[in-house]
Design a protein around this motif. Structure first.
Motif, PDB file in Angstrom:
ATOM      1  N   LYS A  62       3.754  66.657  49.515  1.00 50.28           N
ATOM      2  CA  LYS A  62       2.613  66.635  50.437  1.00 50.28           C
ATOM      3  C   LYS A  62       2.956  65.854  51.706  1.00 50.28           C
ATOM      4  CE  LYS A  62      -0.852  65.013  48.113  1.00 50.28           C
ATOM      5  NZ  LYS A  62      -2.067  64.623  47.386  1.00 50.28           N
ATOM      6  N   LEU A  63       3.634  64.722  51.551  1.00 48.77           N
ATOM      7  CA  LEU A  63       4.007  63.929  52.726  1.00 48.77           C
ATOM      8  C   LEU A  63       5.010  64.673  53.601  1.00 48.77           C
ATOM      9  CD1 LEU A  63       4.228  60.412  51.051  1.00 48.77           C
ATOM     10  CD2 LEU A  63       2.505  61.179  52.713  1.00 48.77           C
ATOM     11  N   ALA A  64       5.983  65.320  52.973  1.00 50.26           N
ATOM     12  CA  ALA A  64       6.961  66.107  53.736  1.00 50.26           C
ATOM     13  C   ALA A  64       6.267  67.251  54.471  1.00 50.26           C
ATOM     14  CB  ALA A  64       8.053  66.640  52.816  1.00 50.26           C
ATOM     15  N   SER A  65       5.299  67.869  53.821  1.00 51.84           N
ATOM     16  CA  SER A  65       4.550  68.966  54.446  1.00 51.84           C
ATOM     17  C   SER A  65       3.715  68.479  55.623  1.00 51.84           C
ATOM     18  CB  SER A  65       3.639  69.638  53.416  1.00 51.84           C
ATOM     19  OG  SER A  65       4.402  70.239  52.406  1.00 51.84           O
ATOM     20  N   SER A  66       3.398  67.187  55.629  1.00 51.30           N
ATOM     21  CA  SER A  66       2.646  66.597  56.741  1.00 51.30           C
ATOM     22  C   SER A  66       3.559  66.121  57.866  1.00 51.30           C
ATOM     23  CB  SER A  66       1.804  65.417  56.243  1.00 51.30           C
ATOM     24  OG  SER A  66       0.819  65.865  55.360  1.00 51.30           O
ATOM     25  N   GLY A  67       4.878  66.318  57.698  1.00 56.28           N
ATOM     26  CA  GLY A  67       5.814  66.004  58.772  1.00 56.28           C
ATOM     27  C   GLY A  67       6.518  64.670  58.668  1.00 56.28           C
ATOM     28  N   TYR A  68       6.333  63.947  57.574  1.00 53.62           N
ATOM     29  CA  TYR A  68       7.036  62.676  57.405  1.00 53.62           C
ATOM     30  C   TYR A  68       8.476  62.940  56.984  1.00 53.62           C
ATOM     31  CZ  TYR A  68       2.479  60.407  57.536  1.00 53.62           C
ATOM     32  OH  TYR A  68       1.242  59.955  57.922  1.00 53.62           O
ATOM     33  N   CYS A  69       9.383  62.096  57.460  1.00 48.70           N
ATOM     34  CA  CYS A  69      10.792  62.214  57.077  1.00 48.70           C
ATOM     35  C   CYS A  69      11.047  61.426  55.798  1.00 48.70           C
ATOM     36  CB  CYS A  69      11.692  61.707  58.203  1.00 48.70           C
ATOM     37  SG  CYS A  69      11.746  59.897  58.332  1.00 48.70           S
ATOM     38  N   CYS A  70      12.253  61.518  55.286  1.00 49.94           N
ATOM     39  CA  CYS A  70      12.622  60.865  54.016  1.00 49.94           C
ATOM     40  C   CYS A  70      12.330  59.373  54.011  1.00 49.94           C
ATOM     41  CB  CYS A  70      14.104  61.086  53.727  1.00 49.94           C
ATOM     42  SG  CYS A  70      14.532  62.795  53.422  1.00 49.94           S
ATOM     43  N   THR A  71      12.746  58.680  55.043  1.00 50.76           N
ATOM     44  CA  THR A  71      12.551  57.233  55.101  1.00 50.76           C
ATOM     45  C   THR A  71      11.065  56.900  55.098  1.00 50.76           C
ATOM     46  OG1 THR A  71      14.488  57.214  56.549  1.00 50.76           O
ATOM     47  CG2 THR A  71      13.317  55.135  56.286  1.00 50.76           C
ATOM     48  N   GLN A  72      10.298  57.622  55.883  1.00 50.55           N
ATOM     49  CA  GLN A  72       8.859  57.392  55.947  1.00 50.55           C
ATOM     50  C   GLN A  72       8.197  57.692  54.606  1.00 50.55           C
ATOM     51  OE1 GLN A  72       8.363  60.029  59.358  1.00 50.55           O
ATOM     52  NE2 GLN A  72       7.394  58.319  60.454  1.00 50.55           N
ATOM     53  N   ILE A  73       8.658  58.731  53.935  1.00 53.21           N
ATOM     54  CA  ILE A  73       8.093  59.088  52.632  1.00 53.21           C
ATOM     55  C   ILE A  73       8.342  57.960  51.636  1.00 53.21           C
ATOM     56  CG2 ILE A  73       8.326  60.656  50.656  1.00 53.21           C
ATOM     57  CD1 ILE A  73       8.819  62.912  52.780  1.00 53.21           C
TER      58      ILE A  73
END
Length: 150
Positions: free
Chosen positions: A10-21
């Motif tokens: 869900k976070l990746a689908s919202s545009g967050y990158c790996c580090t942010q996730i």
């Protein structure tokens, strides 16, 4: 798909990158938010500043360890376990994924390949889930309770 993988998706689908996730998941485990911190770790995405060098999952994990054991203000010191936990994570990561470099792990030639090559998404997702669980385990092994820094 387990709960951790689903939340990361869900976070990746919202545009967050790996580090942010990695960081967002750690904060959410404490029921906290810190948009400034999430913005700051954006600079570690796609191999530090999109250079495809040190993997953002690796730096995200080290940052989580810092949340628990790093120095936070002038009245405190980093916890004695901090350096050992960081070394443990880095050694595990390199042994498990064969490198600490984004380019070596993902195997794409340039940053635009990230947006056109869907194979890396699955690979990154697996690396994220496994690394996040490893961070939790490292913290637990060193006497920290994941989700509670009180």
């Amino acid at each position: 798909m387990d709960n951790i993988a689903f939340e990361m998706y869900k976070l990746a689908s919202s545009g967050y990158c790996c580090t942010q996730i990695m960081m967002k998941m750690a904060l959410e485990a404490e029921e906290k938010e810190n948009d400034d911190l999430i913005r700051a770790v954006n600079g570690l995405c796609m191999g530090i500043g999109s250079t495809q060098k040190t993997c953002g999952v690796l730096t995200g994990g080290v940052a989580i360890l810092g949340l628990y054991a790093g120095k936070g203000d002038e009245t405190e010191y980093q916890k004695q376990e901090y350096a050992g936990m960081v070394n443990e994570y880095i050694q595990w990561f390199e042994s498990r994924f064969g490198s600490t470099e984004c380019h070596d792990i993902i195997g794409v030639g340039n940053i635009t390949d990230y947006t056109t090559n869907q194979n890396y998404l699955l690979k990154c997702g697996d690396i994220l889930v496994e690394s996040y669980r490893n961070i939790q385990q490292i913290l637990m092994n060193h006497g920290f309770e994941f989700g509670s820094r009180e």
